[in-house]
Write a protein that holds these residues in place. Structure first.
Motif, PDB file in Angstrom:
ATOM      1  N   GLY A  45       0.808  -1.227   0.000  1.00 13.01           N
ATOM      2  CA  GLY A  45       0.000   0.000   0.000  1.00 13.01           C
ATOM      3  C   GLY A  45       0.841   1.277   0.000  1.00 13.01           C
ATOM      4  O   GLY A  45       0.340   2.356  -0.305  1.00 13.01           O
ATOM      5  N   ASP A  46       2.117   1.176   0.349  1.00 10.81           N
ATOM      6  CA  ASP A  46       2.986   2.363   0.385  1.00 10.81           C
ATOM      7  C   ASP A  46       3.535   2.722  -0.995  1.00 10.81           C
ATOM      8  O   ASP A  46       4.227   3.724  -1.162  1.00 10.81           O
ATOM      9  CB  ASP A  46       4.185   2.108   1.316  1.00 10.81           C
ATOM     10  CG  ASP A  46       3.754   1.859   2.756  1.00 10.81           C
ATOM     11  OD1 ASP A  46       2.806   2.522   3.190  1.00 10.81           O
ATOM     12  OD2 ASP A  46       4.370   1.009   3.424  1.00 10.81           O
ATOM     13  N   ILE A  47       3.247   1.844  -1.974  1.00  8.97           N
ATOM     14  CA  ILE A  47       3.876   1.983  -3.291  1.00  8.97           C
ATOM     15  C   ILE A  47       2.887   2.561  -4.308  1.00  8.97           C
ATOM     16  O   ILE A  47       1.736   2.128  -4.393  1.00  8.97           O
ATOM     17  CB  ILE A  47       4.354   0.583  -3.775  1.00  8.97           C
ATOM     18  CG1 ILE A  47       5.380  -0.008  -2.783  1.00  8.97           C
ATOM     19  CG2 ILE A  47       4.944   0.627  -5.181  1.00  8.97           C
ATOM     20  CD1 ILE A  47       6.623   0.822  -2.554  1.00  8.97           C
ATOM     21  N   VAL A  48       3.342   3.533  -5.084  1.00 14.69           N
ATOM     22  CA  VAL A  48       2.526   4.142  -6.142  1.00 14.69           C
ATOM     23  C   VAL A  48       2.399   3.146  -7.294  1.00 14.69           C
ATOM     24  O   VAL A  48       3.400   2.614  -7.778  1.00 14.69           O
ATOM     25  CB  VAL A  48       3.194   5.441  -6.663  1.00 14.69           C
ATOM     26  CG1 VAL A  48       2.430   6.006  -7.859  1.00 14.69           C
ATOM     27  CG2 VAL A  48       3.309   6.468  -5.554  1.00 14.69           C
ATOM     28  N   LYS A  49       1.149   2.883  -7.703  1.00 18.06           N
ATOM     29  CA  LYS A  49       0.923   1.934  -8.798  1.00 18.06           C
ATOM     30  C   LYS A  49       0.681   2.671 -10.102  1.00 18.06           C
ATOM     31  O   LYS A  49       0.326   3.846 -10.103  1.00 18.06           O
ATOM     32  CB  LYS A  49      -0.271   1.037  -8.472  1.00 18.06           C
ATOM     33  CG  LYS A  49       0.128  -0.099  -7.554  1.00 18.06           C
ATOM     34  CD  LYS A  49      -0.859  -0.312  -6.447  1.00 18.06           C
ATOM     35  CE  LYS A  49      -0.244  -1.103  -5.326  1.00 18.06           C
ATOM     36  NZ  LYS A  49      -0.233  -0.301  -4.091  1.00 18.06           N
ATOM     37  N   GLY A  50       0.865   1.936 -11.194  1.00 24.16           N
ATOM     38  CA  GLY A  50       0.591   2.514 -12.503  1.00 24.16           C
ATOM     39  C   GLY A  50       1.834   2.550 -13.377  1.00 24.16           C
ATOM     40  O   GLY A  50       2.930   2.192 -12.934  1.00 24.16           O
ATOM     41  N   VAL A  51       1.617   2.981 -14.621  1.00 22.29           N
ATOM     42  CA  VAL A  51       2.699   3.051 -15.605  1.00 22.29           C
ATOM     43  C   VAL A  51       3.127   4.515 -15.742  1.00 22.29           C
ATOM     44  O   VAL A  51       2.277   5.387 -15.902  1.00 22.29           O
ATOM     45  CB  VAL A  51       2.210   2.484 -16.961  1.00 22.29           C
ATOM     46  CG1 VAL A  51       3.252   2.674 -18.052  1.00 22.29           C
ATOM     47  CG2 VAL A  51       1.855   1.004 -16.816  1.00 22.29           C
ATOM     48  N   PHE A  52       4.418   4.756 -15.651  1.00 28.10           N
ATOM     49  CA  PHE A  52       4.958   6.124 -15.793  1.00 28.10           C
ATOM     50  C   PHE A  52       5.010   6.540 -17.263  1.00 28.10           C
ATOM     51  O   PHE A  52       5.320   5.714 -18.127  1.00 28.10           O
ATOM     52  CB  PHE A  52       6.402   6.191 -15.268  1.00 28.10           C
ATOM     53  CG  PHE A  52       6.514   6.418 -13.790  1.00 28.10           C
ATOM     54  CD1 PHE A  52       6.270   7.673 -13.234  1.00 28.10           C
ATOM     55  CD2 PHE A  52       6.897   5.380 -12.939  1.00 28.10           C
ATOM     56  CE1 PHE A  52       6.394   7.888 -11.875  1.00 28.10           C
ATOM     57  CE2 PHE A  52       7.021   5.591 -11.574  1.00 28.10           C
ATOM     58  CZ  PHE A  52       6.774   6.844 -11.038  1.00 28.10           C
TER      59      PHE A  52
END
Ligand code: ZN
Length: 321
Positions: A229-236
């Motif tokens: 949950g501390d990690i940003v998800k998604g594609v940069f």
């Protein structure tokens, strides 16, 4: 000859992925950024040693960077290991700035920087331990014993080193004196009139060192006591670093700079691998790439994995290195 070159350590790659993906307001955000900067500076210092080692004649010196071996009880890490037909030489590289005072009474070094004092374990003691661990390792693997040399190398040219101890002065050096210390080694080699190792022995040692070298592969998430949950998800977005990109008609679309990319997910999956390891399920991939479509997830997984195990929702894919 460089047998194993100096490469960006996995820890730095993991920290880079982590620092770009930890939530910006997370309590450990600046702590992680500081650690990354410190490890990068250390890596730069260690990398600078390569230049000084490049003066050694290729055909006589075999150089390994960052070797981690198991002596039967503990792993030991060597920043650089130099092998010749007549000796081993271990380099322990330190990237400490400021003034460094060796305190033999307490087996410590004291760093004085910006008016503050900080103590670290004496690296010469560490070097002695590494020599004895390497000897144990050679015995365990039925390899010939060789005379063993070693130096503690301070890689920052501005560091001031202070010591009254003769032994310390002999083995603690600055990186620019490495070449002359290495010619001392060459002299020492010439004193030993005959080779101890044959070319065949050298080949065998190289093969076994490379086979048994075990780079540290700790989970960075566990190391910093984080959760998913501390990690940003998604594609940069590769251009403007906007996150998350949207998947539209077979492309990754950036709503910020309107760039379209076909394979921006590859960098995201590289981050996933560095942060969470090589195993991934379809649901984990969908969550991390922020997509809903299961058939797209399967298509991506088939293109980036080397193997899979299990059935249906429980199927686990192994991401290709
Ligand atoms: Zn963009």
């Amino acid at each position: 000859m460089i047998v194993k070159s100096k490469q960006t350590p996995p820890l730095i790659l993991k920290l880079q992925a982590l620092s770009s993906r930890i939530l910006p307001h997370h309590i450990k955000h600046s702590f992680i950024k500081d650690d990354l900067a410190r490890y990068l500076a250390g890596f730069k210092g260690e990398k600078s040693i390569e230049y000084y080692l490049s003066f050694l004649p290729d055909e006589e010196y075999y150089i390994f960077h960052d070797i981690r071996l198991f002596d039967g009880e503990h792993f030991f890490q060597l920043d650089a290991l130099i092998l010749t037909k007549r000796l081993f030489c271990i380099l322990e590289i330190k990237n400490l700035a400021g003034i460094i005072e060796f305190d033999k009474d307490f087996n410590q070094i004291i760093q004085i920087k910006n008016g503050q004092e900080k103590a670290y374990p004496d690296p010469t003691t560490q070097l002695q331990r590494q020599k004895s661990q390497l000897n144990t390792w050679l015995k365990r693997n039925n390899l010939p014993q060789l005379p063993m040399q070693g130096f503690v190398v301070f890689s920052n040219p501005q560091t001031v080193i202070k010591s009254n101890d003769k032994f310390t002065k002999n083995i603690v050096i600055k990186n620019h004196t490495l070449s002359s210390k290495i010619s001392d080694l060459q002299d020492l080699q010439e004193h030993q009139k005959t080779d101890i190792l044959t070319q065949k022995d050298i080949k065998r040692i190289i093969r076994i060192v490379m086979k048994l070298d075990t780079p540290l592969d700790n989970s960075i998430i566990e190391q910093y006591q984080l959760s998913r949950g501390d990690i940003v998800k998604g594609v940069f977005c590769e251009v403007c670093k906007h996150i998350p990109l949207q998947r539209i008609h077979g492309y990754w679309y950036c709503s910020h700079c309107t760039i379209k990319s076909k394979d921006a997910h590859l960098a995201a999956l590289k981050d996933y691998q560095l942060l969470f390891g090589e195993l991934i399920t379809s649901n984990q991939l969908k969550e991390f790439l922020q997509i809903n479509c299961s058939s797209l997830a399967t298509r991506i997984l088939k293109s980036v994995s080397s193997s899979m195990e299990g059935e249906k929702k429980g199927r686990v894919y192994t991401l290709t290195k």
